[in-house]
Enzyme design. Structure first.
Site, mmCIF file in Angstrom:
data_model
loop_
_atom_site.group_PDB
_atom_site.id
_atom_site.type_symbol
_atom_site.label_atom_id
_atom_site.label_comp_id
_atom_site.label_asym_id
_atom_site.label_seq_id
_atom_site.Cartn_x
_atom_site.Cartn_y
_atom_site.Cartn_z
ATOM 1 N N GLY A 1 6.265 -0.683 -0.120
ATOM 2 C CA GLY A 1 7.151 0.424 0.244
ATOM 3 C C GLY A 1 7.500 0.372 1.720
ATOM 4 O O GLY A 1 7.215 -0.611 2.409
ATOM 5 N N THR B 1 0.850 -1.204 0.000
ATOM 6 C CA THR B 1 0.000 0.000 0.000
ATOM 7 C C THR B 1 0.882 1.249 0.000
ATOM 8 O O THR B 1 1.967 1.233 0.580
ATOM 9 C CB THR B 1 -0.874 0.011 1.275
ATOM 10 O OG1 THR B 1 -1.681 -1.172 1.286
ATOM 11 C CG2 THR B 1 -1.781 1.232 1.334
ATOM 12 N N GLY B 2 0.376 2.306 -0.630
ATOM 13 C CA GLY B 2 1.075 3.588 -0.528
ATOM 14 C C GLY B 2 1.398 4.192 -1.876
ATOM 15 O O GLY B 2 1.097 3.613 -2.931
ATOM 16 N N SER B 3 2.038 5.346 -1.852
ATOM 17 C CA SER B 3 2.300 6.079 -3.093
ATOM 18 C C SER B 3 3.319 5.357 -3.972
ATOM 19 O O SER B 3 3.229 5.419 -5.208
ATOM 20 C CB SER B 3 2.786 7.491 -2.767
ATOM 21 O OG SER B 3 3.913 7.454 -1.929
ATOM 22 N N GLU C 1 -0.582 -5.493 5.803
ATOM 23 C CA GLU C 1 0.717 -5.626 5.130
ATOM 24 C C GLU C 1 1.556 -6.704 5.803
ATOM 25 O O GLU C 1 2.192 -7.528 5.139
ATOM 26 C CB GLU C 1 1.472 -4.292 5.178
ATOM 27 C CG GLU C 1 0.858 -3.209 4.308
ATOM 28 C CD GLU C 1 1.546 -1.867 4.420
ATOM 29 O OE1 GLU C 1 1.341 -1.041 3.520
ATOM 30 O OE2 GLU C 1 2.272 -1.619 5.397
ATOM 31 N N GLY D 1 3.539 1.666 7.893
ATOM 32 C CA GLY D 1 2.254 2.018 8.489
ATOM 33 C C GLY D 1 1.919 3.491 8.417
ATOM 34 O O GLY D 1 0.914 3.929 8.987
HETATM 35 O O1 LIG Z 1 0.661 1.947 5.614
HETATM 36 C C1 LIG Z 1 1.359 2.240 4.663
HETATM 37 C C2 LIG Z 1 2.546 1.513 4.229
HETATM 38 O O2 LIG Z 1 3.268 0.908 5.239
HETATM 39 C C3 LIG Z 1 3.436 2.167 3.192
HETATM 40 O O3 LIG Z 1 4.160 1.138 2.590
HETATM 41 C C4 LIG Z 1 4.434 3.160 3.719
HETATM 42 O O4 LIG Z 1 3.757 4.130 4.496
HETATM 43 C C5 LIG Z 1 5.211 3.842 2.593
HETATM 44 O O5 LIG Z 1 4.336 4.591 1.834
HETATM 45 P P1 LIG Z 1 4.823 5.506 0.621
HETATM 46 O O6 LIG Z 1 5.251 4.601 -0.463
HETATM 47 O O7 LIG Z 1 3.583 6.311 0.274
HETATM 48 O O8 LIG Z 1 5.915 6.391 1.127
#
Ligand SMILES: O=C[C@H](O)[C@H](O)[C@H](O)COP(=O)(O)O
Length: 219
Positions: free
Chosen positions: A82, A28-30, A103, A95
């Site tokens: 990520g 999950t995530g960007s 996850e 998280g």
């Molecule tokens: O709950 C979210 C996840 O652990 C994401 O993998 C983590 O926050 C990284 O997110 P991003 O790729 O948006 O930086």
């Protein structure tokens, strides 16, 4: 290169680990959103995916990637996700998007964890990023007091309910030297669902998007 371009480069580099006819564990995530875009280009070549959040499920379904319930899948060769921070031991804090519990479950099932990040996520010591802890709502104050005893400053993440119907406490001011020990200690507090330390299930391969290209690090 912007930070988002570095995330995208790392995410697309993960495609080469995806096996023909496989079911892929998706985080999950960007950064993962870029991976989902990449995965959609080979959707005819895979069976589908198992998702770690409602957000990722919706995005994959919109792109025509079949999403399976984890309970209907016996094994996953790969999990791609990520991280908010990762250290040299491949231990992570995750998280930031409140998806840590699902996850951690999907990552536990997978044979290989591919972590995709931009270079800002690499740290010497974990804990600059506040450590997310998913908590059963009625246990919020009790868990908060227990986290203070462990040396942290927990802050209630206002307005956030996880996909599992729980709340998040973000723990500030933790300099995490023994990630495995702390992961266990926090998970032993009654009312904690899980915490965002991924030390017992660390990453196996790290793909870091950098100005110069994507660096691959293996454990
Ligand atoms: O709950 C979210 C996840 O652990 C994401 O993998 C983590 O926050 C990284 O997110 P991003 O790729 O948006 O930086």
């Amino acid at each position: 290169m912007t930070q988002d371009e570095m995330k995208k480069a790392a995410a697309w580099a993960a495609l080469k680990y995806v096996e023909h006819d496989s079911i892929v564990g998706v985080g999950t995530g960007s950064t993962v959103n870029h991976f989902i875009d990449a995965l959609a280009t080979m959707k005819a070549d895979i069976e589908g995916a198992v998702s770690s959040s409602e957000e990722s499920t919706q995005k994959m379904k919109a792109l025509g990637i079949p999403v399976f319930d984890l309970n209907s899948v016996n094994e996953l060769s790969l999990y791609v996700d990520g991280a908010d921070e990762i250290n040299a031991s491949m231990h992570m804090i995750k998280g930031g998007g409140a998806a840590l519990t699902r996850e951690k479950i999907v990552a536990a099932v997978a044979d290989k964890f591919i972590c995709i990040i931009d270079s800002s996520k690499q740290v010497d010591i974990l804990g600059e990023f506040p450590l997310p802890v998913e908590v059963i709502p009625m246990a919020r104050s009790y868990v908060g007091r227990e986290l203070v005893k462990l040396g942290g400053d927990p802050v209630y993440r206002e307005g956030v309910i996880t996909d599992n119907g729980n709340i998040i406490l973000d723990v500030y001011n933790m300099k995490i030297m023994q990630a495995k020990v702390l992961e266990k200690q926090i998970n032993a507090i009654v009312g904690v669902v899980t915490n965002g330390l991924f030390a017992h299930r660390a990453a196996d391969v790290l793909l870091v998007g950098k100005e110069a290209g994507v660096e691959t690090i293996t454990d």
